[in-house]
Design a protein around this motif. Sequence first.
Motif, short mmCIF file in Angstrom:
data_model
loop_
_atom_site.label_atom_id
_atom_site.label_comp_id
_atom_site.label_asym_id
_atom_site.label_seq_id
_atom_site.Cartn_x
_atom_site.Cartn_y
_atom_site.Cartn_z
N GLN A 1 3.36 -3.85 8.83
CA GLN A 1 4.66 -3.50 8.28
C GLN A 1 5.48 -4.77 8.13
O GLN A 1 5.48 -5.64 9.01
CB GLN A 1 5.40 -2.52 9.19
N TYR B 1 -9.36 -7.99 7.82
CA TYR B 1 -8.61 -6.87 7.28
C TYR B 1 -7.35 -6.70 8.14
O TYR B 1 -7.44 -6.54 9.36
CB TYR B 1 -9.43 -5.58 7.32
N ARG C 1 -3.39 -4.79 8.12
CA ARG C 1 -2.36 -3.94 7.54
C ARG C 1 -1.16 -4.06 8.46
O ARG C 1 -1.27 -3.76 9.65
CB ARG C 1 -2.83 -2.50 7.44
N GLU D 1 -1.20 -4.97 2.87
CA GLU D 1 -2.62 -4.96 3.22
C GLU D 1 -3.26 -6.25 2.74
O GLU D 1 -3.09 -6.64 1.59
CB GLU D 1 -3.30 -3.75 2.58
N THR E 1 0.81 -1.22 0.00
CA THR E 1 0.00 0.00 0.00
C THR E 1 0.84 1.27 0.00
O THR E 1 0.31 2.35 -0.20
CB THR E 1 -0.93 0.04 1.22
N VAL F 1 4.54 -1.77 3.61
CA VAL F 1 3.28 -2.05 4.30
C VAL F 1 2.45 -2.97 3.41
O VAL F 1 2.25 -2.70 2.23
CB VAL F 1 2.51 -0.75 4.61
#
Length: 104
Positions: free
Chosen positions: A55, A51, A53, A36, A16, A34
Amino acid sequence: MVETLQNQFIISGQLTKPPQLTRSPAGISHLRFVLEHVSEQLEAGLPRRSYVRIQVVLSGNEAPQWATELAVGSAVQVTGFLNRQEDKNGLAKLVLHAQQLVKI
């Protein structure tokens, strides 16, 4: 008997943000990006939207090569281990340290 503790995580998704390549004072390359992930999983027999997200850090000789191959929107599968990392404000977050990276 010594218990063997496990810490392995596999996730797929899309980048992302543009990947950032840095080099440590010891000369080790680190590629940070990152990832997602959006999917539907079953929990207690019912569908649930997932969902995530997170690093990702890929360290070592492969990092510069991946830096040229990855861009925002690239789809990858990452295998690695989770580690706690504190930001400059002292807030803790989980970071995925990649041991294997595959474009999908």
